[in-house]
Design an enzyme around this catalytic site. Structure first.
Site, PDB file in Angstrom:
ATOM      1  N   GLY A   1      49.398  32.301  42.365  1.00 54.40           N
ATOM      2  CA  GLY A   1      50.558  32.344  41.493  1.00 54.40           C
ATOM      3  C   GLY A   1      51.546  33.434  41.862  1.00 54.40           C
ATOM      4  O   GLY A   1      52.758  33.248  41.756  1.00 54.40           O
ATOM      5  N   THR A   2      51.045  34.583  42.284  1.00 57.59           N
ATOM      6  CA  THR A   2      51.935  35.689  42.639  1.00 57.59           C
ATOM      7  C   THR A   2      52.844  35.314  43.800  1.00 57.59           C
ATOM      8  O   THR A   2      54.060  35.547  43.756  1.00 57.59           O
ATOM      9  CB  THR A   2      51.115  36.947  42.984  1.00 57.59           C
ATOM     10  OG1 THR A   2      50.492  37.434  41.797  1.00 57.59           O
ATOM     11  CG2 THR A   2      51.994  38.044  43.570  1.00 57.59           C
TER      12      THR A   2
ATOM     13  N   GLN B   1      49.604  30.026  32.901  1.00 64.08           N
ATOM     14  CA  GLN B   1      48.659  30.053  31.781  1.00 64.08           C
ATOM     15  C   GLN B   1      48.667  28.772  30.954  1.00 64.08           C
ATOM     16  O   GLN B   1      47.766  28.550  30.155  1.00 64.08           O
ATOM     17  CB  GLN B   1      48.960  31.245  30.863  1.00 64.08           C
ATOM     18  CG  GLN B   1      48.771  32.604  31.507  1.00 64.08           C
ATOM     19  CD  GLN B   1      47.331  32.911  31.876  1.00 64.08           C
ATOM     20  OE1 GLN B   1      46.407  32.197  31.495  1.00 64.08           O
ATOM     21  NE2 GLN B   1      47.125  33.982  32.641  1.00 64.08           N
TER      22      GLN B   1
ATOM     23  N   THR C   1      48.622  27.669  58.408  1.00 66.83           N
ATOM     24  CA  THR C   1      47.623  26.607  58.331  1.00 66.83           C
ATOM     25  C   THR C   1      47.130  26.431  56.901  1.00 66.83           C
ATOM     26  O   THR C   1      46.636  27.375  56.288  1.00 66.83           O
ATOM     27  CB  THR C   1      46.431  26.919  59.250  1.00 66.83           C
ATOM     28  OG1 THR C   1      46.907  27.073  60.588  1.00 66.83           O
ATOM     29  CG2 THR C   1      45.399  25.815  59.195  1.00 66.83           C
TER      30      THR C   1
ATOM     31  N   CYS D   1      46.746  41.866  36.546  1.00 66.10           N
ATOM     32  CA  CYS D   1      47.476  42.495  37.648  1.00 66.10           C
ATOM     33  C   CYS D   1      47.866  43.922  37.320  1.00 66.10           C
ATOM     34  O   CYS D   1      48.301  44.669  38.194  1.00 66.10           O
ATOM     35  CB  CYS D   1      48.716  41.679  37.997  1.00 66.10           C
ATOM     36  SG  CYS D   1      48.314  40.077  38.725  1.00 66.10           S
TER      37      CYS D   1
END
Length: 382
Positions: A74-75, A179, A237, A327
Protein backbone atom coordinates in the site's frame (compact mmCIF):
# COMPACT_ATOMS: atom_id res chain seq x y z
CA UNK A 1 -2.16 -14.28 22.72
CA UNK A 2 -5.41 -12.73 21.46
CA UNK A 3 -4.70 -10.77 18.30
CA UNK A 4 -6.76 -7.60 17.77
CA UNK A 5 -4.34 -5.55 15.66
CA UNK A 6 -5.75 -6.51 12.27
CA UNK A 7 -5.44 -2.99 10.84
CA UNK A 8 -1.68 -3.54 11.01
CA UNK A 9 -1.83 -6.91 9.27
CA UNK A 10 -4.01 -10.00 9.22
CA UNK A 11 -3.22 -13.71 9.48
CA UNK A 12 -3.11 -15.38 6.09
CA UNK A 13 -6.12 -17.53 5.23
CA UNK A 14 -5.35 -21.22 4.77
CA UNK A 15 -6.84 -21.18 1.28
CA UNK A 16 -4.51 -18.33 0.28
CA UNK A 17 -1.44 -20.17 1.56
CA UNK A 18 -2.50 -23.27 -0.37
CA UNK A 19 -2.98 -21.33 -3.60
CA UNK A 20 0.41 -19.69 -3.22
CA UNK A 21 2.12 -22.97 -2.39
CA UNK A 22 0.80 -24.49 -5.59
CA UNK A 23 1.95 -21.42 -7.52
CA UNK A 24 5.47 -21.62 -6.07
CA UNK A 25 5.65 -25.17 -7.42
CA UNK A 26 4.12 -24.62 -10.86
CA UNK A 27 4.16 -20.91 -11.71
CA UNK A 28 7.62 -19.81 -10.55
CA UNK A 29 8.76 -18.85 -14.04
CA UNK A 30 9.61 -15.27 -14.95
CA UNK A 31 6.46 -13.92 -16.67
CA UNK A 32 8.64 -11.78 -18.96
CA UNK A 33 10.49 -14.80 -20.39
CA UNK A 34 9.74 -15.71 -23.98
CA UNK A 35 9.67 -19.48 -23.55
CA UNK A 36 6.40 -21.36 -23.13
CA UNK A 37 6.72 -21.73 -19.37
CA UNK A 38 7.31 -17.99 -18.96
CA UNK A 39 4.37 -17.12 -21.20
CA UNK A 40 2.14 -19.49 -19.23
CA UNK A 41 3.14 -17.65 -16.05
CA UNK A 42 2.41 -14.36 -17.83
CA UNK A 43 -1.09 -15.51 -18.74
CA UNK A 44 -1.72 -16.59 -15.15
CA UNK A 45 -0.58 -13.16 -13.94
CA UNK A 46 -2.93 -11.45 -16.39
CA UNK A 47 -5.77 -13.70 -15.23
CA UNK A 48 -5.17 -12.68 -11.61
CA UNK A 49 -5.07 -9.02 -12.58
CA UNK A 50 -8.36 -9.25 -14.50
CA UNK A 51 -10.07 -11.18 -11.70
CA UNK A 52 -9.02 -8.56 -9.14
CA UNK A 53 -10.28 -5.73 -11.35
CA UNK A 54 -13.62 -7.46 -11.87
CA UNK A 55 -14.04 -8.17 -8.16
CA UNK A 56 -13.42 -4.48 -7.43
CA UNK A 57 -16.05 -3.30 -9.90
CA UNK A 58 -13.59 -1.85 -12.40
CA UNK A 59 -14.38 -1.64 -16.11
CA UNK A 60 -12.62 -4.21 -18.29
CA UNK A 61 -14.63 -3.96 -21.51
CA UNK A 62 -13.49 -2.88 -24.95
CA UNK A 63 -15.20 0.46 -24.35
CA UNK A 64 -13.35 1.25 -21.09
CA UNK A 65 -10.35 -0.57 -19.73
CA UNK A 66 -9.35 0.26 -16.18
CA UNK A 67 -5.88 -0.93 -15.18
CA UNK A 68 -4.26 -2.49 -12.15
CA UNK A 69 -0.60 -1.90 -11.34
CA UNK A 70 0.94 -4.36 -8.89
CA UNK A 71 3.25 -2.78 -6.30
CA UNK A 72 5.15 -3.95 -3.22
CA UNK A 73 2.32 -2.83 -0.94
CA UNK A 74 0.00 0.00 0.00
CA UNK A 75 2.79 2.45 0.78
CA UNK A 76 4.33 2.15 -2.67
CA UNK A 77 0.92 2.38 -4.34
CA UNK A 78 0.11 5.58 -2.42
CA UNK A 79 3.49 7.08 -3.32
CA UNK A 80 3.03 6.07 -6.94
CA UNK A 81 -0.29 7.91 -7.01
CA UNK A 82 0.96 11.08 -5.29
CA UNK A 83 4.07 11.41 -7.44
CA UNK A 84 2.76 9.93 -10.68
CA UNK A 85 -0.83 11.03 -11.23
CA UNK A 86 -2.08 14.29 -12.66
CA UNK A 87 -1.79 16.33 -15.80
CA UNK A 88 -0.72 19.44 -13.89
CA UNK A 89 2.82 18.42 -12.96
CA UNK A 90 3.44 21.76 -11.21
CA UNK A 91 -0.01 22.14 -9.65
CA UNK A 92 -1.00 21.91 -6.02
CA UNK A 93 -1.72 18.69 -4.14
CA UNK A 94 -4.71 18.44 -1.80
CA UNK A 95 -4.93 15.80 0.92
CA UNK A 96 -6.97 15.39 4.08
CA UNK A 97 -5.64 15.98 7.57
CA UNK A 98 -6.05 12.30 8.50
CA UNK A 99 -4.18 10.52 5.73
CA UNK A 100 -1.87 7.57 6.31
CA UNK A 101 1.84 8.54 6.56
CA UNK A 102 2.44 7.05 3.10
CA UNK A 103 0.24 9.84 1.73
CA UNK A 104 0.96 12.70 4.14
CA UNK A 105 4.73 12.22 4.08
CA UNK A 106 4.72 11.88 0.30
CA UNK A 107 2.90 15.23 0.22
CA UNK A 108 5.56 16.64 2.56
CA UNK A 109 8.22 15.58 0.05
CA UNK A 110 6.36 17.34 -2.74
CA UNK A 111 6.18 20.47 -0.58
CA UNK A 112 9.92 20.24 0.12
CA UNK A 113 10.49 20.26 -3.63
CA UNK A 114 8.62 23.52 -3.96
CA UNK A 115 5.10 22.22 -4.48
CA UNK A 116 2.01 23.56 -2.77
CA UNK A 117 0.09 21.26 -0.46
CA UNK A 118 -3.33 22.06 0.96
CA UNK A 119 -4.96 20.09 3.73
CA UNK A 120 -8.69 19.50 4.10
CA UNK A 121 -9.72 19.68 7.79
CA UNK A 122 -11.88 17.19 9.66
CA UNK A 123 -14.61 17.67 12.23
CA UNK A 124 -14.65 16.32 15.77
CA UNK A 125 -15.78 12.91 14.53
CA UNK A 126 -12.94 12.68 12.04
CA UNK A 127 -15.02 13.30 8.90
CA UNK A 128 -13.31 15.29 6.15
CA UNK A 129 -14.79 18.75 5.61
CA UNK A 130 -14.68 19.62 1.91
CA UNK A 131 -16.68 22.85 1.72
CA UNK A 132 -13.63 24.73 0.38
CA UNK A 133 -12.58 22.06 -2.11
CA UNK A 134 -14.40 23.42 -5.15
CA UNK A 135 -12.92 26.89 -4.59
CA UNK A 136 -9.43 25.43 -4.07
CA UNK A 137 -9.68 23.51 -7.33
CA UNK A 138 -9.86 26.77 -9.28
CA UNK A 139 -6.07 26.71 -9.01
CA UNK A 140 -4.10 24.18 -11.12
CA UNK A 141 -4.20 20.93 -9.13
CA UNK A 142 -2.24 17.74 -9.70
CA UNK A 143 -4.23 15.44 -7.47
CA UNK A 144 -6.62 15.18 -4.54
CA UNK A 145 -6.07 12.27 -2.14
CA UNK A 146 -8.60 11.26 0.53
CA UNK A 147 -8.78 7.87 2.23
CA UNK A 148 -11.91 5.72 2.25
CA UNK A 149 -11.83 4.72 5.92
CA UNK A 150 -9.38 5.94 8.53
CA UNK A 151 -6.85 3.39 9.70
CA UNK A 152 -6.93 4.66 13.31
CA UNK A 153 -10.58 5.49 13.95
CA UNK A 154 -12.35 3.55 11.21
CA UNK A 155 -14.36 6.67 10.30
CA UNK A 156 -15.65 6.56 6.72
CA UNK A 157 -15.16 9.53 4.43
CA UNK A 158 -17.55 11.20 1.92
CA UNK A 159 -15.68 9.92 -1.12
CA UNK A 160 -18.54 10.04 -3.62
CA UNK A 161 -19.25 13.71 -2.86
CA UNK A 162 -15.57 14.61 -3.11
CA UNK A 163 -15.25 12.59 -6.33
CA UNK A 164 -18.13 14.53 -7.91
CA UNK A 165 -16.40 17.84 -7.22
CA UNK A 166 -13.09 16.55 -8.59
CA UNK A 167 -14.78 15.17 -11.68
CA UNK A 168 -16.45 18.53 -12.41
CA UNK A 169 -13.02 20.19 -12.23
CA UNK A 170 -11.28 17.40 -14.20
CA UNK A 171 -8.86 16.74 -11.32
CA UNK A 172 -7.86 13.15 -10.46
CA UNK A 173 -8.96 11.80 -7.09
CA UNK A 174 -6.89 9.10 -5.41
CA UNK A 175 -8.48 7.01 -2.66
CA UNK A 176 -6.51 4.94 -0.17
CA UNK A 177 -8.97 2.07 0.34
CA UNK A 178 -6.52 -0.21 2.17
CA UNK A 179 -8.64 -0.60 5.32
CA UNK A 180 -12.00 -0.81 3.56
CA UNK A 181 -11.55 -3.78 1.24
CA UNK A 182 -13.04 -6.92 2.78
CA UNK A 183 -14.89 -4.97 5.48
CA UNK A 184 -17.42 -3.01 3.43
CA UNK A 185 -18.56 -3.30 -0.20
CA UNK A 186 -16.16 -1.32 -2.41
CA UNK A 187 -16.90 -0.72 -6.08
CA UNK A 188 -14.20 1.27 -7.86
CA UNK A 189 -16.44 2.73 -10.55
CA UNK A 190 -19.21 3.63 -8.09
CA UNK A 191 -16.72 5.49 -5.88
CA UNK A 192 -15.91 7.74 -8.82
CA UNK A 193 -12.20 7.82 -8.05
CA UNK A 194 -9.42 8.06 -10.61
CA UNK A 195 -7.14 5.74 -8.64
CA UNK A 196 -7.48 3.44 -5.63
CA UNK A 197 -4.93 1.73 -3.39
CA UNK A 198 -5.34 -1.67 -1.77
CA UNK A 199 -3.13 -4.40 -0.32
CA UNK A 200 -4.11 -8.00 0.49
CA UNK A 201 -2.32 -8.37 3.82
CA UNK A 202 -5.17 -6.32 5.29
CA UNK A 203 -7.69 -9.02 4.27
CA UNK A 204 -5.88 -12.28 5.04
CA UNK A 205 -3.60 -12.27 2.01
CA UNK A 206 0.16 -12.04 1.58
CA UNK A 207 2.46 -9.18 2.52
CA UNK A 208 4.83 -7.79 -0.07
CA UNK A 209 2.24 -6.96 -2.71
CA UNK A 210 -0.30 -4.19 -3.22
CA UNK A 211 -1.99 -2.51 -6.14
CA UNK A 212 -3.01 0.80 -7.60
CA UNK A 213 -6.24 0.63 -9.63
CA UNK A 214 -6.40 3.25 -12.37
CA UNK A 215 -9.39 4.62 -14.23
CA UNK A 216 -9.01 4.25 -17.97
CA UNK A 217 -8.89 8.04 -18.40
CA UNK A 218 -5.86 8.81 -16.22
CA UNK A 219 -2.17 8.73 -17.02
CA UNK A 220 0.42 7.47 -14.55
CA UNK A 221 3.99 8.70 -14.75
CA UNK A 222 6.42 6.06 -13.46
CA UNK A 223 8.59 6.59 -10.38
CA UNK A 224 10.90 3.69 -11.31
CA UNK A 225 12.71 2.85 -14.52
CA UNK A 226 14.49 -0.13 -16.01
CA UNK A 227 11.89 -2.41 -17.54
CA UNK A 228 8.77 -2.61 -19.65
CA UNK A 229 6.65 -4.63 -17.23
CA UNK A 230 3.16 -3.30 -16.46
CA UNK A 231 3.32 -0.93 -19.46
CA UNK A 232 6.47 0.58 -17.88
CA UNK A 233 4.30 2.23 -15.21
CA UNK A 234 5.92 0.07 -12.53
CA UNK A 235 8.83 -1.92 -13.99
CA UNK A 236 10.35 -5.00 -12.36
CA UNK A 237 9.72 -8.72 -12.43
CA UNK A 238 6.25 -9.43 -11.09
CA UNK A 239 5.66 -12.12 -8.48
CA UNK A 240 3.08 -14.48 -9.95
CA UNK A 241 2.83 -16.29 -6.61
CA UNK A 242 1.98 -13.11 -4.67
CA UNK A 243 -0.50 -12.05 -7.34
CA UNK A 244 -2.25 -15.42 -7.04
CA UNK A 245 -2.37 -15.03 -3.27
CA UNK A 246 -3.78 -11.52 -3.74
CA UNK A 247 -6.45 -12.85 -6.10
CA UNK A 248 -7.51 -15.68 -3.76
CA UNK A 249 -7.59 -13.44 -0.70
CA UNK A 250 -9.83 -10.93 -2.47
CA UNK A 251 -12.14 -13.68 -3.70
CA UNK A 252 -12.55 -14.97 -0.15
CA UNK A 253 -12.96 -11.47 1.30
CA UNK A 254 -15.81 -10.66 -1.05
CA UNK A 255 -17.45 -14.09 -0.80
CA UNK A 256 -17.55 -13.92 3.01
CA UNK A 257 -18.38 -10.20 3.33
CA UNK A 258 -22.20 -10.50 3.58
CA UNK A 259 -21.77 -12.47 6.80
CA UNK A 260 -18.37 -11.26 7.99
CA UNK A 261 -19.12 -7.52 7.77
CA UNK A 262 -22.16 -7.54 10.10
CA UNK A 263 -20.44 -10.04 12.40
CA UNK A 264 -17.38 -7.80 12.82
CA UNK A 265 -19.63 -4.82 13.54
CA UNK A 266 -21.60 -6.78 16.14
CA UNK A 267 -18.37 -7.86 17.82
CA UNK A 268 -16.99 -4.30 17.76
CA UNK A 269 -20.20 -2.95 19.29
CA UNK A 270 -20.13 -5.73 21.88
CA UNK A 271 -16.55 -4.86 22.83
CA UNK A 272 -17.37 -1.18 23.24
CA UNK A 273 -20.50 -1.93 25.29
CA UNK A 274 -18.64 -4.36 27.56
CA UNK A 275 -15.83 -1.88 28.19
CA UNK A 276 -18.32 0.88 28.94
CA UNK A 277 -20.03 -1.34 31.51
CA UNK A 278 -16.80 -2.65 33.05
CA UNK A 279 -14.94 0.66 33.29
CA UNK A 280 -17.74 3.21 33.43
CA UNK A 281 -19.17 5.54 30.81
CA UNK A 282 -17.40 8.53 32.40
CA UNK A 283 -14.00 6.80 32.13
CA UNK A 284 -14.06 5.90 28.44
CA UNK A 285 -14.37 7.69 25.09
CA UNK A 286 -15.24 5.85 21.86
CA UNK A 287 -13.62 8.04 19.23
CA UNK A 288 -15.66 8.61 16.07
CA UNK A 289 -18.66 6.81 17.50
CA UNK A 290 -21.15 9.33 16.06
CA UNK A 291 -19.88 8.94 12.48
CA UNK A 292 -20.22 6.05 10.03
CA UNK A 293 -17.30 3.68 10.68
CA UNK A 294 -15.66 0.60 9.27
CA UNK A 295 -17.21 -2.38 11.09
CA UNK A 296 -14.01 -3.80 12.56
CA UNK A 297 -12.18 -0.78 14.01
CA UNK A 298 -12.54 0.78 17.44
CA UNK A 299 -10.42 3.62 18.78
CA UNK A 300 -10.97 3.75 22.52
CA UNK A 301 -9.58 6.36 24.88
CA UNK A 302 -9.15 6.11 28.63
CA UNK A 303 -8.41 9.69 29.78
CA UNK A 304 -5.70 9.80 32.39
CA UNK A 305 -4.08 6.55 31.20
CA UNK A 306 -0.88 6.60 29.14
CA UNK A 307 -1.60 4.80 25.88
CA UNK A 308 1.84 3.24 25.57
CA UNK A 309 1.79 1.97 29.14
CA UNK A 310 -1.61 0.44 28.45
CA UNK A 311 -0.51 -1.26 25.23
CA UNK A 312 2.54 -2.71 27.01
CA UNK A 313 0.41 -3.89 29.92
CA UNK A 314 -2.00 -5.54 27.49
CA UNK A 315 0.88 -7.18 25.68
CA UNK A 316 1.99 -8.71 28.97
CA UNK A 317 -1.63 -9.76 29.57
CA UNK A 318 -1.78 -11.54 26.21
CA UNK A 319 -3.62 -8.97 24.09
CA UNK A 320 -1.98 -7.61 20.93
CA UNK A 321 -3.38 -4.19 19.99
CA UNK A 322 -1.82 -0.84 19.10
CA UNK A 323 -1.81 2.91 19.66
CA UNK A 324 -2.51 3.73 16.02
CA UNK A 325 -0.88 3.35 12.62
CA UNK A 326 1.62 0.49 12.45
CA UNK A 327 3.82 2.70 10.27
CA UNK A 328 4.21 5.07 13.21
CA UNK A 329 4.15 2.51 16.03
CA UNK A 330 7.76 3.17 16.98
CA UNK A 331 6.96 6.82 17.62
CA UNK A 332 5.89 8.28 20.94
CA UNK A 333 4.39 11.30 19.20
CA UNK A 334 0.62 11.79 19.58
CA UNK A 335 -1.60 10.79 16.68
CA UNK A 336 -1.89 13.47 13.95
CA UNK A 337 -5.35 12.08 13.18
CA UNK A 338 -6.65 12.62 16.72
CA UNK A 339 -4.98 16.04 16.89
CA UNK A 340 -6.68 17.03 13.63
CA UNK A 341 -10.01 16.06 15.19
CA UNK A 342 -9.43 18.61 17.95
CA UNK A 343 -9.75 16.08 20.75
CA UNK A 344 -8.62 16.93 24.30
CA UNK A 345 -5.04 16.04 25.17
CA UNK A 346 -6.16 13.50 27.76
CA UNK A 347 -8.18 11.64 25.14
CA UNK A 348 -5.35 11.71 22.61
CA UNK A 349 -2.74 10.47 25.09
CA UNK A 350 -5.02 7.72 26.41
CA UNK A 351 -6.27 6.14 23.18
CA UNK A 352 -5.65 2.66 21.82
CA UNK A 353 -6.84 0.95 18.64
CA UNK A 354 -8.53 -2.43 18.60
CA UNK A 355 -9.13 -3.91 15.15
CA UNK A 356 -10.93 -7.18 14.49
CA UNK A 357 -11.06 -9.56 11.53
CA UNK A 358 -13.50 -12.09 10.13
CA UNK A 359 -11.69 -14.72 12.20
CA UNK A 360 -12.25 -12.91 15.53
CA UNK A 361 -14.66 -14.74 17.84
CA UNK A 362 -17.11 -13.62 20.51
CA UNK A 363 -15.22 -15.39 23.35
CA UNK A 364 -12.06 -13.56 22.25
CA UNK A 365 -13.85 -10.20 22.33
CA UNK A 366 -15.23 -10.94 25.80
CA UNK A 367 -11.77 -11.87 27.06
CA UNK A 368 -10.20 -8.79 25.46
CA UNK A 369 -12.75 -6.56 27.21
CA UNK A 370 -11.99 -8.25 30.52
CA UNK A 371 -8.22 -7.89 30.15
CA UNK A 372 -8.42 -4.26 29.00
CA UNK A 373 -10.64 -3.47 31.99
CA UNK A 374 -8.21 -5.12 34.40
CA UNK A 375 -5.20 -3.31 32.93
CA UNK A 376 -6.94 0.08 32.91
CA UNK A 377 -8.04 -0.25 36.54
CA UNK A 378 -4.54 -1.33 37.59
CA UNK A 379 -2.98 1.65 35.81
CA UNK A 380 -5.56 4.00 37.34
CA UNK A 381 -4.37 2.94 40.79
CA UNK A 382 -0.65 3.28 40.03
Amino acid sequence: MIYVDNNATTPMAVEVAQAMSQAYESAFFNPSSQHQAGQKAHRRLDDARETILNLLGAETTRFASDRLVFTSGGTEANNLALFGLGKETSGQVIISAIEHPSVSEAADQLAARGGKVRVLPVDGNGVVQFAELDRWLVEPTRIVSVMLGNNETGVLQPIREIAAICRDRDVPLHVDAVQGIGKIPVNFRELGASAMTLTPHKFHGPRGIGALVLNDRVTLNPSMFGGSQQLAMRPGTESVELAIGFERALQLAIETLPEAGPNMQNLRDRLEALLTDLIGADQIVIIGRDAPRLPHTSNIAFPGIDRQALVMALDMAGVACSTGSACASGSSEPSPTLIAMGLPEGVISGSIRVSLSRFTTEPEVDEVASRISQCVKRLQKS
